[in-house]
Design an enzyme around this catalytic site. Sequence first.
Site, PDB file in Angstrom:
ATOM      1  CE  LYS A 108      34.049  38.809  40.444  1.00 51.84           C
ATOM      2  NZ  LYS A 108      34.577  39.929  41.241  1.00 51.84           N
ATOM      3  CD  GLN A 114      37.604  40.113  43.570  1.00 48.87           C
ATOM      4  OE1 GLN A 114      37.213  39.975  42.418  1.00 48.87           O
ATOM      5  NE2 GLN A 114      36.774  40.103  44.598  1.00 48.87           N
ATOM      6  CG  ASP A 160      33.674  45.498  39.580  1.00 45.91           C
ATOM      7  OD1 ASP A 160      32.785  44.628  39.415  1.00 45.91           O
ATOM      8  OD2 ASP A 160      34.777  45.271  40.105  1.00 45.91           O
TER       9      ASP A 160
END
Length: 290
Positions: A52, A96, A119
């Site tokens: 990412k 994460q 997200d």
Amino acid sequence: MTILDGKKISNDIKDEITQVVAQMKANGQKTPHLAAVIVGEDGASLTYVGSKVRACARVGFESTLVQLPESITEQDLLTKIDQLNNDPEIDGFIVQLPLPRHIDTQKILLAVDPKKDVDGFHPENFGKLALDMETFIPATPFGIMELLRRYDIETSGKHTVVIGRSHIVGRPISILMSRKGQPGDSTVTLTHSRTKDLAAYTREADIVISALGVPNFLKADMVKDGAVIIDVGITRVADSTAAKGYVITGDVDYKGVSQKASYITPVPGGVGPMTIAMLLQNTLLARQRA
Ligand code: NAD
């Protein structure tokens, strides 16, 4: 049979984002800035976060990697999130997953400012998704929708069978495919581990979206001729002949199923790269909406 080339499409999207960012820079506007928080040393998580951060550099975004020790307390992590929420330099950030067991994941995700929740995991954003409102669509389902859109795959009136009901893939993609619009307007069946005779549903499906994480679960005799197959599964399967000691395997028995499918995503190179591209897209949206 057409292979849905997620690698190519994700590169197209990254090129498009690169152009937008270059224009923003030329206009003297702030560059989008993504932060990624990682707790602990989990190998797969470090790999994902690394990709990412590299993807940010590829499109001209700023990025910040916040690496925290496995032993961090929930309170200290909440404090870090509060700092990111209030840092005007950061447009969006991700935490994460999975987090260590001693940390309440729901509590952490609730603490993320929905405006920076690229997200799309915050309940406010998930609720907006279900109500067709402007939001951040979680990157993996967003990537699947974008693949269907760019390959111009007809979804209206089709029967879509989703396997898996996770909050990050199965549940949101089932909602997205049933929403009005193209892609969408599908009749959706959401199947999961308690579904009886799952193959009876997949055999009837025009589109199968598999997100359960069981290697080679979907076999050729479980799909009908001409079905569209989207394989979300990513499982590391031990393989002593592979350089890394494992191979990445999808949920779909590709060899057999690709003989019957009209369109199919490979693993790797299908949904995986799309996920990263759509995270970048969400970060750009966060900057543009700020
Ligand atoms: P999860 O592990 O949270 O949940 C799995 C789901 O599958 C559950 O809802 C469960 O009910 C269902 N399931 C499990 N066994 C089943 C069975 N035998 N029959 C029917 N349903 C069954 O799922 P997740 O986080 O959505 O991940 C699913 C897979 O997708 C994993 O392999 C994961 O690595 C992969 N994934 C890939 C990406 C990507 O970018 N391509 C992103 C997220 C997840």
